[in-house]
Design a protein around this motif. Structure first.
Motif, PDB file in Angstrom:
ATOM      1  N   ARG A  51       0.845  -1.192   0.000  1.00 35.97           N
ATOM      2  CA  ARG A  51       0.000   0.000   0.000  1.00 35.97           C
ATOM      3  C   ARG A  51       0.883   1.246   0.000  1.00 35.97           C
ATOM      4  O   ARG A  51       1.801   1.382   0.812  1.00 35.97           O
ATOM      5  CB  ARG A  51      -0.905   0.017   1.226  1.00 35.97           C
ATOM      6  N   LYS A  52       0.626   2.172  -0.911  1.00 34.72           N
ATOM      7  CA  LYS A  52       1.366   3.426  -1.017  1.00 34.72           C
ATOM      8  C   LYS A  52       0.843   4.425   0.011  1.00 34.72           C
ATOM      9  O   LYS A  52      -0.237   4.225   0.587  1.00 34.72           O
ATOM     10  CB  LYS A  52       1.227   3.999  -2.428  1.00 34.72           C
ATOM     11  N   PRO A  53       1.586   5.509   0.263  1.00 37.41           N
ATOM     12  CA  PRO A  53       1.148   6.510   1.242  1.00 37.41           C
ATOM     13  C   PRO A  53      -0.232   7.082   0.946  1.00 37.41           C
ATOM     14  O   PRO A  53      -0.930   7.513   1.872  1.00 37.41           O
ATOM     15  CB  PRO A  53       2.231   7.597   1.134  1.00 37.41           C
ATOM     16  N   ASP A  54      -0.629   7.091  -0.343  1.00 36.58           N
ATOM     17  CA  ASP A  54      -1.956   7.638  -0.682  1.00 36.58           C
ATOM     18  C   ASP A  54      -3.074   6.629  -0.480  1.00 36.58           C
ATOM     19  O   ASP A  54      -4.245   6.911  -0.775  1.00 36.58           O
ATOM     20  CB  ASP A  54      -1.960   8.152  -2.130  1.00 36.58           C
ATOM     21  N   GLY A  55      -2.731   5.431   0.028  1.00 37.98           N
ATOM     22  CA  GLY A  55      -3.730   4.415   0.314  1.00 37.98           C
ATOM     23  C   GLY A  55      -3.975   3.432  -0.818  1.00 37.98           C
ATOM     24  O   GLY A  55      -4.632   2.403  -0.615  1.00 37.98           O
ATOM     25  N   LYS A  56      -3.467   3.710  -2.001  1.00 37.06           N
ATOM     26  CA  LYS A  56      -3.668   2.820  -3.135  1.00 37.06           C
ATOM     27  C   LYS A  56      -2.623   1.696  -3.124  1.00 37.06           C
ATOM     28  O   LYS A  56      -1.524   1.864  -2.609  1.00 37.06           O
ATOM     29  CB  LYS A  56      -3.567   3.605  -4.443  1.00 37.06           C
ATOM     30  N   GLN A  75      12.912 -13.173   1.556  1.00 36.44           N
ATOM     31  CA  GLN A  75      13.839 -12.261   2.228  1.00 36.44           C
ATOM     32  C   GLN A  75      13.770 -10.875   1.602  1.00 36.44           C
ATOM     33  O   GLN A  75      13.742  -9.856   2.298  1.00 36.44           O
ATOM     34  CB  GLN A  75      15.273 -12.810   2.145  1.00 36.44           C
ATOM     35  N   ARG A  76      13.702 -10.833   0.278  1.00 33.14           N
ATOM     36  CA  ARG A  76      13.589  -9.550  -0.410  1.00 33.14           C
ATOM     37  C   ARG A  76      12.289  -8.853  -0.048  1.00 33.14           C
ATOM     38  O   ARG A  76      12.253  -7.621   0.100  1.00 33.14           O
ATOM     39  CB  ARG A  76      13.683  -9.752  -1.923  1.00 33.14           C
ATOM     40  N   ALA A  77      11.230  -9.614   0.072  1.00 33.37           N
ATOM     41  CA  ALA A  77       9.934  -9.037   0.426  1.00 33.37           C
ATOM     42  C   ALA A  77       9.978  -8.423   1.821  1.00 33.37           C
ATOM     43  O   ALA A  77       9.448  -7.323   2.052  1.00 33.37           O
ATOM     44  CB  ALA A  77       8.846 -10.108   0.351  1.00 33.37           C
ATOM     45  N   THR A  78      10.613  -9.118   2.750  1.00 32.67           N
ATOM     46  CA  THR A  78      10.731  -8.604   4.123  1.00 32.67           C
ATOM     47  C   THR A  78      11.510  -7.290   4.140  1.00 32.67           C
ATOM     48  O   THR A  78      11.110  -6.315   4.788  1.00 32.67           O
ATOM     49  CB  THR A  78      11.449  -9.637   5.011  1.00 32.67           C
ATOM     50  N   GLU A  79      12.662  -7.259   3.411  1.00 33.97           N
ATOM     51  CA  GLU A  79      13.474  -6.042   3.359  1.00 33.97           C
ATOM     52  C   GLU A  79      12.719  -4.904   2.690  1.00 33.97           C
ATOM     53  O   GLU A  79      12.823  -3.742   3.120  1.00 33.97           O
ATOM     54  CB  GLU A  79      14.769  -6.338   2.602  1.00 33.97           C
ATOM     55  N   ALA A  80      11.952  -5.239   1.643  1.00 33.32           N
ATOM     56  CA  ALA A  80      11.191  -4.206   0.940  1.00 33.32           C
ATOM     57  C   ALA A  80      10.116  -3.608   1.835  1.00 33.32           C
ATOM     58  O   ALA A  80       9.916  -2.387   1.855  1.00 33.32           O
ATOM     59  CB  ALA A  80      10.555  -4.794  -0.314  1.00 33.32           C
ATOM     60  N   LYS A  81       9.458  -4.453   2.627  1.00 34.09           N
ATOM     61  CA  LYS A  81       8.406  -3.946   3.511  1.00 34.09           C
ATOM     62  C   LYS A  81       9.002  -3.047   4.608  1.00 34.09           C
ATOM     63  O   LYS A  81       8.358  -2.080   5.034  1.00 34.09           O
ATOM     64  CB  LYS A  81       7.641  -5.122   4.126  1.00 34.09           C
ATOM     65  N   LEU A  83      11.625  -1.081   4.170  1.00 33.05           N
ATOM     66  CA  LEU A  83      11.869   0.200   3.503  1.00 33.05           C
ATOM     67  C   LEU A  83      10.572   0.959   3.269  1.00 33.05           C
ATOM     68  O   LEU A  83      10.517   2.183   3.443  1.00 33.05           O
ATOM     69  CB  LEU A  83      12.588  -0.037   2.172  1.00 33.05           C
ATOM     70  N   ILE A  84       9.535   0.248   2.890  1.00 34.55           N
ATOM     71  CA  ILE A  84       8.234   0.884   2.631  1.00 34.55           C
ATOM     72  C   ILE A  84       7.702   1.514   3.906  1.00 34.55           C
ATOM     73  O   ILE A  84       7.120   2.613   3.889  1.00 34.55           O
ATOM     74  CB  ILE A  84       7.243  -0.152   2.063  1.00 34.55           C
ATOM     75  N   ALA A  85       7.932   0.834   5.047  1.00 35.15           N
ATOM     76  CA  ALA A  85       7.484   1.371   6.329  1.00 35.15           C
ATOM     77  C   ALA A  85       8.204   2.675   6.660  1.00 35.15           C
ATOM     78  O   ALA A  85       7.685   3.504   7.416  1.00 35.15           O
ATOM     79  CB  ALA A  85       7.715   0.345   7.426  1.00 35.15           C
ATOM     80  N   LYS A  86       9.388   2.856   6.085  1.00 31.99           N
ATOM     81  CA  LYS A  86      10.155   4.080   6.303  1.00 31.99           C
ATOM     82  C   LYS A  86       9.850   5.157   5.269  1.00 31.99           C
ATOM     83  O   LYS A  86      10.485   6.216   5.261  1.00 31.99           O
ATOM     84  CB  LYS A  86      11.647   3.766   6.276  1.00 31.99           C
TER      85      LYS A  86
END
Length: 411
Positions: A51-56, A75-81, A83-86
């Motif tokens: 989910r992007k910051p705009d909710g989409k 593992q890549r998915a975990t690292e990506a999530k 970063l997304i949280a940041k």
């Protein structure tokens, strides 16, 4: 294997390998937002739904199978999530890292030293800076100029200065070290490097103090002065050497002196700030002997702007090697230099018990005191008496007499 036959997740690798394409591309969940995307041509890749910051919602590619196995995809998915949280994404993060790498490649030692050179040009005597800059260009830049400043470690710095130490150029090494330390201080305070890798290296290398400023002992001064007085090759260089012995000024300051700076009637030399090492004006009292020497020199160069013009181009000052070459000619190679006269004067005046503040003012040493920094005439009259007594003693060395004697005029 058909998609409809998959019974559990996360997907086992044998399942991922066996999944067959369909008439339309499809995604099958591996769990926690990770999907395997199967195209109609049987190629497969991993995607993360987030989910992007705009909710989409959007999709983020994490690599193709079989290059990226299921375990690595998770593992890549975990690292990506994370970063997304940041507030970023792996793609944005990768782009930022590439930009940082490009910036680091431009942040080289050579570029940093260029910045240092521009900064110092505002506060340091041009001739002194030119000498240091030539040494930097000759020794430092070829060795590490291409290196990013972020990669420079203390061990690398230590090895470089030990190489200079092996060449025996201790004074040059010290000047380069001070310049490099200042430059890295500038980078550290700006946050461009974590710390200064140069600080402290001087504890592990030889200083070679005095290697460029050789000077004879006080007992040898009379012989040196008599040899200077008999120097036959150039009246101009002879006068310059004698003035250095009488006044303890820096050779570069004397060599570049202009007639407009002198008031011979009142025995004063008004040395402008832009030509001094510390960038502060100095008013130097001149002994009667110094005035006599300068009047002698005026017969040779009074029609020019410079007191000691270059013999090939009078618009330029005398060569910076002229005095040291003359000293070598009279038999003092390795024992005395032009700058060494300052050491002779300092030692001689201190041994004779003169006020330390008066000596430091005469040598134009900055003490940090506001008054001493800005008052160019500080202790002028006590210094005049001190320097006249010194000149009387130096003149008395010519023939070993205790009384004042006149130097022989030479033309």
């Amino acid at each position: 294997m058909k998609r409809s036959e998959v019974r559990s997740k996360p997907l086992a690798e044998r399942v991922v390998a066996a999944l067959e394409p369909e008439d339309k591309a499809y995604r099958i969940s591996d769990g926690a937002g990770l999907y395997l995307y199967v195209r109609t041509d049987a190629t497969k890749s991993w995607e993360l739904r987030y989910r992007k910051p705009d909710g989409k919602y959007s999709w983020l590619g994490l690599g193709s199978y079989p290059e990226v196995k299921p375990k690595e995809a998770r593992q890549r998915a975990t690292e990506a999530k994370e970063l997304i949280a940041k507030g970023t994404t792996p793609r944005q993060h990768k782009k930022a890292q590439e930009q940082q790498a490009q910036t680091a490649s431009r942040e080289t030692v050579a570029a940093l030293m260029d910045e240092w050179h521009v900064m110092k040009a505002k506060s340091v005597d041009a001739n002194s800076l030119r000498k240091v800059w030539l040494s930097i260009q000759r020794h430092l830049i070829p060795a590490m100029g291409h290196e990013p400043i972020s990669r420079i470690q203390p061990a690398y710095i230590l090895e470089f200065f030990r190489q200079l130490e092996a060449l025996g150029i201790h004074a040059t090494s010290a000047k380069i070290r001070r310049a490099l330390a200042e430059a890295f201080d500038m980078a550290a305070f700006a946050g461009r490097v974590a710390s200064n890798p140069v600080r402290g290296v001087e504890r592990f290398i030889e200083s070679g103090k005095g290697s460029n400023y050789a000077h004879v002992s006080q007992q040898e001064v009379p012989g040196l002065v008599r040899a200077i007085d008999q120097y036959p090759r150039s009246p101009q260089v002879r006068v310059a050497m004698l003035l250095l012995a009488l006044n303890g000024c820096r050779p570069g300051e004397l060599r570049q002196a202009a007639w407009s700076e002198f008031d011979l009637d009142n025995g004063l030399w008004d040395l402008p700030a832009e030509r001094t090492k510390k960038r502060r004006a100095i008013l130097m009292p001149l002994s009667t002997q110094s005035v006599t020497l300068l009047r002698e020199q005026y017969q040779l160069s009074g029609s020019f702007n410079l007191v000691f013009p270059n013999r090939n181009d009078p618009r330029k000052p005398m060569s910076n090697m002229a005095v040291n070459k003359a000293i070598e000619h009279i038999g003092y190679a390795g024992r005395q230099t032009g700058h060494g006269f300052r050491h002779i004067l300092s030692t001689g005046l201190n041994e004779r018990g003169y006020n330390a503040d008066h000596i430091e003012a005469q040598l134009a040493h900055v003490t940090g005191n506001i008054r001493s920094t800005y008052n160019k005439a500080l202790y002028l009259e006590p210094r005049r008496a001190m320097m006249q007594a010194w000149a009387d003693e130096v003149y008395g060395m010519v023939d070993g007499a205790s009384k004042v004697v006149a130097f022989k005029a030479r033309g």
